[in-house]
Design an enzyme around this catalytic site. Structure first.
Site, short mmCIF file in Angstrom:
data_model
loop_
_atom_site.label_atom_id
_atom_site.label_comp_id
_atom_site.label_asym_id
_atom_site.label_seq_id
_atom_site.Cartn_x
_atom_site.Cartn_y
_atom_site.Cartn_z
N ASP A 7 -64.11 8.15 44.36
CA ASP A 7 -63.83 6.96 43.44
C ASP A 7 -64.38 5.55 44.22
OD1 ASP A 7 -62.05 6.53 45.79
OD2 ASP A 7 -60.22 6.79 44.41
N CYS A 64 -61.70 9.83 48.48
CA CYS A 64 -60.66 8.80 47.73
C CYS A 64 -60.24 8.05 49.03
CB CYS A 64 -59.83 8.91 46.58
SG CYS A 64 -58.51 10.26 47.31
N THR A 66 -57.16 8.13 50.08
CA THR A 66 -56.08 8.86 51.11
C THR A 66 -56.84 10.68 51.15
OG1 THR A 66 -54.56 9.47 49.40
CG2 THR A 66 -54.11 7.74 50.87
N GLY A 67 -57.43 10.83 50.28
CA GLY A 67 -57.92 12.25 49.82
C GLY A 67 -57.05 12.89 49.33
N GLY A 69 -55.20 12.35 46.18
CA GLY A 69 -55.15 12.68 44.93
C GLY A 69 -56.25 13.60 44.52
N MET A 70 -57.48 13.02 45.24
CA MET A 70 -58.38 14.14 44.89
C MET A 70 -58.08 15.64 45.06
SD MET A 70 -61.38 12.44 44.20
CE MET A 70 -62.65 11.16 44.29
N HIS A 97 -60.25 30.50 57.53
CA HIS A 97 -59.04 31.32 57.12
C HIS A 97 -58.79 31.07 55.51
CE1 HIS A 97 -57.06 31.35 61.10
NE2 HIS A 97 -58.09 31.63 61.22
N ARG A 131 -58.82 39.97 57.42
CA ARG A 131 -57.43 39.89 57.14
C ARG A 131 -56.97 38.62 56.08
NH1 ARG A 131 -54.74 36.12 61.03
NH2 ARG A 131 -56.40 35.28 62.20
N HIS A 132 -58.08 37.76 56.02
CA HIS A 132 -57.84 36.51 55.21
C HIS A 132 -58.01 36.76 53.73
CE1 HIS A 132 -57.34 34.32 58.82
NE2 HIS A 132 -58.53 34.84 59.28
#
Length: 141
Positions: A7, A64, A66-67, A69-70, A97, A131-132
C-alpha cells in the site's frame, strides 16, 4: 516469479526490496502501489494472493505499515499461506514448516537492511515436507 505489492505506507520499502530482487536477478511482477494511488491494503493483498493462488506467480511479498492487514487479507484466499515475518527466524520456519507462499512485512516495524535479510532468508529456504505435509493439508481443510 514473485508477486510483490504494497500500500502507500509500504511503498518505499517495496521499492528497496525490488532493488534487492533486481540485484539477485529474481523474476517478479510489481503490482504497485504506483505513484500516489490511494487504495486500501486489501486491494493489493488480493491482487498478490489471487496471482499466487492461480499459479501466475510462485510466491508473493506484501508490505504495509505493520504487515498485519496484508497477511489477514491474503490468508482469506484459498491456497494462500501468508506469514507475517518481522525477523529472519520466523521467515525461515514459515518456509521450512508451513510452506508459506506469501511473505508479509511491516514497513514501520522493520528497517530496510533487516527487510532484505528476511526476504533473502524467506526466498532461499525450502519446505522440508515429510512430517509437515499433513499439517499443510490440515490448514487447507
Amino acid at each position: 516469479m514473485i508477486a510483490i505489492a504494497s500500500d502507500l505506507g509500504g511503498r518505499e520499502l517495496r521499492l528497496k526490496l525490488i532493488s534487492f530482487l533486481d540485484k539477485t536477478k529474481a523474476e517478479y511482477k510489481d503490482f504497485g502501489n504506483f505513484e500516489d494511488e490511494r487504495y486500501d491494503y486489501t486491494y493489493y493483498a488480493k491482487l498478490v494472493a489471487k496471482a499466487v493462488a492461480a499459479g501466475e506467480c510462485d510466491k508473493g511479498i506484501l508490505i504495509c505499515r505493520t504487515g498485519v492487514g496484508m497477511s489477514i487479507t491474503a490468508n482469506k484466499t484459498k491456497g494462500i499461506r501468508c506469514a507475517l515475518c518481522n525477523e529472519s527466524y520466523t521467515a525461515l520456519r514459515s518456509r521450512q514448516h508451513n510452506d508459506a507462499n506469501i511473505l508479509a512485512i511491516g514497513s514501520d516495524i522493520v528497517g530496510e537492511e533487516l527487510a532484505v535479510m528476511i526476504t533473502k532468508t524467506w526466498l532461499t529456504t525450502e519446505f522440508e515436507g515429510e512430517r509437515h505435509i499433513k499439517r499443510i493439508e490440515g490448514i487447507e481443510e
